[in-house]
Design an enzyme around this catalytic site. Structure first.
Site, PDB file in Angstrom:
ATOM      1  N   ASP A  76       0.992  13.818  -8.937  1.00 62.21           N
ATOM      2  CA  ASP A  76       1.575  12.524  -9.267  1.00 62.21           C
ATOM      3  C   ASP A  76       0.659  11.451  -9.873  1.00 62.21           C
ATOM      4  O   ASP A  76      -0.407  11.226  -9.071  1.00 62.21           O
ATOM      5  CB  ASP A  76       2.203  12.121  -7.990  1.00 62.21           C
ATOM      6  CG  ASP A  76       3.154  10.773  -8.134  1.00 62.21           C
ATOM      7  OD1 ASP A  76       2.840  10.154  -9.100  1.00 62.21           O
ATOM      8  OD2 ASP A  76       4.096  10.656  -7.271  1.00 62.21           O
ATOM      9  N   ILE A  88      -0.097   7.594  -4.381  1.00 58.63           N
ATOM     10  CA  ILE A  88       0.643   7.106  -3.309  1.00 58.63           C
ATOM     11  C   ILE A  88       1.540   6.055  -3.754  1.00 58.63           C
ATOM     12  O   ILE A  88       0.958   5.022  -4.376  1.00 58.63           O
ATOM     13  CB  ILE A  88      -0.231   6.509  -2.232  1.00 58.63           C
ATOM     14  CG1 ILE A  88      -1.010   7.417  -1.309  1.00 58.63           C
ATOM     15  CG2 ILE A  88       0.424   5.611  -1.345  1.00 58.63           C
ATOM     16  CD1 ILE A  88      -1.567   7.030   0.097  1.00 58.63           C
ATOM     17  N   HIS A  89       2.700   6.016  -3.779  1.00 56.13           N
ATOM     18  CA  HIS A  89       3.548   5.122  -4.118  1.00 56.13           C
ATOM     19  C   HIS A  89       5.000   5.137  -3.301  1.00 56.13           C
ATOM     20  O   HIS A  89       5.141   6.073  -2.217  1.00 56.13           O
ATOM     21  CB  HIS A  89       3.856   5.025  -5.809  1.00 56.13           C
ATOM     22  CG  HIS A  89       4.362   6.135  -6.107  1.00 56.13           C
ATOM     23  ND1 HIS A  89       5.638   6.226  -6.892  1.00 56.13           N
ATOM     24  CD2 HIS A  89       3.876   7.395  -6.676  1.00 56.13           C
ATOM     25  CE1 HIS A  89       5.889   7.477  -7.096  1.00 56.13           C
ATOM     26  NE2 HIS A  89       4.766   8.050  -7.173  1.00 56.13           N
ATOM     27  N   GLY A  90       5.947   4.369  -4.006  1.00 55.67           N
ATOM     28  CA  GLY A  90       7.371   4.230  -3.191  1.00 55.67           C
ATOM     29  C   GLY A  90       7.802   5.586  -3.003  1.00 55.67           C
ATOM     30  O   GLY A  90       8.093   5.803  -1.682  1.00 55.67           O
TER      31      GLY A  90
END
Lengths: 160, 626
Positions: free
Chosen positions: A9, A13-15
């Site tokens: 990704d 780190i994300h939603g």
């Protein structure tokens, strides 16, 4: 297998990771393997602070990340491993990290990149690296969030 | 994936339309509160207004707030009600339709269901054909799955317009890039939103009415039962975010408060109690809450530039840039770039001020047209930080493209993670739960134990709209300006201070209270079986379970649903199972005569397991055997 999700990704780190995957898998630790982030003190700090409380985040470069992942793969604690690119995962795999499935979760579009599926775009190099991963026995699947049905990379790879 | 959802949606919709079938006369008798369903013929103009409303819900024109307001079925229901002349009933239906979407999150270009479509079309169909709020829930959910086709077609097509913006950037055409971010994407969106909603608003209600005259009665009873148990899924989806740790008891407090008072306290009162408890919890209970004051004031970063800068951004530039972002972040949302063109659009006032030569302008435009995605409110710290870097660069600081790109790509993910947790999985659902709770009451303000007696209260939609708008805009503006003036130190400071964690913990307490109260109102389970004790035949639930613990079955269903979701059961699969279960459990295995005879009264227990509206109690139910 306690590396419960190994995910490519480019936003790390994300939603989707924090609000969806983490909850869905009940993971207790996030390991980020990314040379650039590991070098940059500020980014390292931000990434460590971005996960919800009680979920420790470790930021490693590829070399120390491989050692750490091999170690964590034998513990019962469920761990999410995040990397920005297929190259990193390939390096981990070649260093002996047991990765059964790699989840392709986010790869943005741009010049020279071809759209594979929804928000997943891919460069020729990355395509090669994913194929190599499959040859090493790691299943490559596209699954953006936990409630999606995983799509085998092979079914989208037209082979050109 | 879109095909899968579309197929599931279409299938469910057909099923719903079939199941919603019911002779009008029986429909009147079925509802204890409304004497006869008043049906409304949707006029040409009303259908057009509703279709425009749905477009607006997806558009940038409401200061970026459409996603938090018009897109939510609660608010959509209110406006559809206004358009069709019954705002109270519209709000009530919208509130009911909204429940399955309480745990709704759309992150990174992924849309599990189109809540807006469910809200606008679902309310129209239900209100115009006189279906009550409970039955509207399963019908609208089917519509929501169908609606994702619109979103995904738009995400695919918008990629093309991103390339048009690239071409303008190549010519250093600032206004052109801005235009390409909204004009073609919005034109396309208008067409694909307006046409289907207009046609459905015009023809949907009569199609439902026509379908209403074919199916056996028990399937419709099943639909009502489904309307009582499907909300458990929405509530449980939301519980995944807040139902944990030391906040868990507050859910039960909220639920019990609502049931023991038979809904005579309003949701506003419950929320006020929740706020007080949140304060106490943070200060005296929670051991996982970090101490607010513990952190020593760090020496703030020294001003980056000592000498007088060549070009300076004005406050006006910053505000213009923030406003452009707030309006147009998602105006051209595409698979390829997500918010990429929106970012470039927001940067146009900054680029105009800082750069003069065509080469500089072109490079800056291209620099900001790349893939970008963050949460568009809290994530604004990224923009603020990047603007400060651009300003320093224009003044000769050694900041290259890589430095700016690495801040953007490094920060956008983590900030989205925090931002989504704050806005989408905490603030919005809690305020929505509050608004839905108010809307699901009566116009005089007090709530009612179950939906069937509610008349609807438009204030629920209005209070929600106002509160969510204030909170979201305040977060976005603060993040933008602080990101600009303090940049990286703001990011690390706010993360380290524990402020966000305290907000999340406090909100978790309040959220659990409200959610528990909501579960007591909207989740309805009515057992049919009776037992014979000392010669008297008694309903198992009305006479035995509820006197011990009112609403125990509904509470059990919610907690079980949450438990299943925690075990990674797919919510869509769960939905299908609950739906089938509801309809099957309404089948009169022990009923008098045939399923279709229609000669039995509603008080009698004809269904085998679950009963609609109320547990079948008082009238003797000789046919239902334990």
């Amino acid at each position: 297998m306690s590396l419960c999700l190994v995910r490519i990704d480019d936003r790390l780190i994300h939603g989707q990771v924090v609000a969806v995957w983490l909850r869905a898998l009940g993971a207790q630790r996030i390991v980020i393997v990314d040379d650039a982030s590991a070098r940059d003190e500020f980014l390292r700090e931000v990434l460590t602070l971005a996960a919800p409380q009680g979920v420790p985040v470790e930021v490693h470069d590829v070399a120390s990340g491989a050692v750490r992942c091999i170690e964590l793969a034998t513990t019962p604690e469920p761990v999410i491993v995040l990397a920005r690119s297929p190259r990193t995962i390939l390096a981990l795999r070649q260093a002996g990290v047991p990765i059964e499935v790699v989840d392709v979760g986010g790869m943005g579009g741009g010049p020279g990149r071809k759209r594979l599926h929804k928000t997943i775009s891919i460069s020729p190099d990355e395509l090669r690296e994913l194929r190599e991963l499959e040859q090493l026995g790691t299943r490559v699947e596209i699954q953006i969030v936990a409630d999606d049905r995983p799509i085998p990379f092979r079914s989208l790879d037209s082979g050109n | 994936m879109q095909r899968k959802y579309a197929a599931a949606g279409a299938g469910l919709l057909v099923l719903m339309l079939l199941a919603a079938t019911m002779p009008a006369a029986v429909l009147g008798a079925s509802s204890a509160t409304t004497s006869a369903p008043h049906q409304i013929t949707v006029s040409f103009l009303q259908a057009a207004l509703i279709a425009i409303g749905y477009y607006l819900a997806n558009s940038p024109w409401l200061f970026g707030l459409a996603f938090f307001t018009l897109y939510r079925p609660l608010v959509a229901g209110f406006f559809v009600g206004l358009i069709l002349g019954d705002p109270a009933q519209g709000t009530l239906i919208g509130a009911a339709i909204n429940i399955p979407y309480l745990g709704f999150i759309s992150a990174g270009g992924n849309l599990p269901a189109d809540a807006g479509f469910a809200g606008w079309v679902g309310t129209t169909v239900a209100l115009a054909s006189g279906i009550d709020a409970t039955k509207a829930i399963p019908i609208a959910f089917g519509l929501g799955l169908l609606g994702t086709i619109i979103f995904y077609s738009r995400m695919a097509v918008d990629s093309v317009f991103a390339h048009w913006a690239d071409a303008r950037a190549e010519k250093a055409d600032i206004a052109g890039v801005a235009l390409m971010n909204w004009l073609p994407g919005q034109a396309f969106l208008f067409v694909v939103s307006f046409v289907p909603v207009f046609l459905l608003a015009l023809n949907g209600p009569s199609a439902v009415q026509d379908a209403l005259n074919a199916l056996p009665l028990w399937t419709v009873n099943g639909l009502v039962i489904a309307g009582g148990i499907l909300p458990a899924i929405g509530i449980a989806l939301n519980m995944r975010f807040i139902f944990r740790g030391s906040a868990i008891p507050y859910f039960f407090i909220g639920f019990i408060l609502m049931t023991v008072t038979h809904g005579s306290v309003s949701l506003v009162v419950i929320a006020a109690i929740g706020l007080c408890l949140a304060y106490l919890h943070l200060n005296f209970v929670s051991r996982d809450a970090p101490l607010a004051a513990a952190q020593a004031a760090e020496s703030t970063a020294a001003p980056v530039q000592a000498q007088e800068p060549k070009v300076r951004l004005t406050r006006g530039d910053l505000i213009r840039s923030w406003a452009l972002w707030t309006f147009f972040a998602h105006a051209n949302y595409s698979y390829e770039r997500l918010q990429g063109t929106g970012f470039a659009h927001a940067m146009t006032p900054i680029i105009k001020r800082l750069y003069t030569t065509p080469d500089e302008i072109r490079d800056a435009l291209k620099r900001h047209l790349v893939f970008f995605n963050t949460e568009p409110n809290f994530g604004n710290v990224v923009h603020g930080t990047v603007i400060a870097m651009e300003e320093q660069r224009a003044n000769g600081a050694a900041i290259d493209d890589d430095a700016i790109n690495s801040v953007k790509s490094g920060l956008m993910g983590p900030m989205a993670g925090i931002g989504d947790t704050l806005s989408q999985s905490t603030i919005t659902p809690i305020l929505l739960a509050l608004g839905i709770g108010i809307a699901g009451g009566t116009a005089s303000g007090s709530a009612v134990p179950t939906l069937s007696g509610a008349t609807g209260n438009p204030l629920g939609a209005i209070i929600y709209m106002v509160l969510v708008s204030i909170v979201i805009v305040a977060i976005g503006y603060t993040a933008w300006m602080q990101g600009y003036s303090r940049g990286r130190s703001f990011v690390t400071e706010i993360l380290k201070s524990g402020t966000i964690d305290r907000v999340l913990i406090g909100a978790g307490v309040l959220g659990n209270m409200v959610l528990g109260a909501l579960a007591a109102t909207f989740v309805v389970v009515n057992l049919a079986p009776t037992v014979t004790i000392a010669g008297a035949q008694m309903n198992l639930q009305a006479s035995i379970i509820d006197p011990l613990f009112p609403g125990a079955l509904a509470l059990g269903l919610v907690v079980m649903t949450w438990w299943l979701l925690q075990r990674r059961v797919n919510p869509l699969a769960l939905l299908a199972i609950y739906l089938v279960f509801a309809i099957v459990s309404a089948y009169p295995f022990f009923g008098p005569g045939q399923a279709n005879s229609g000669d039995y009264s509603y008080g009698a227990c004809t269904s085998s397991l679950l009963h609609q509206y109320t547990p079948c109690g008082a009238p003797p139910a000789p046919t239902a055997q334990p």
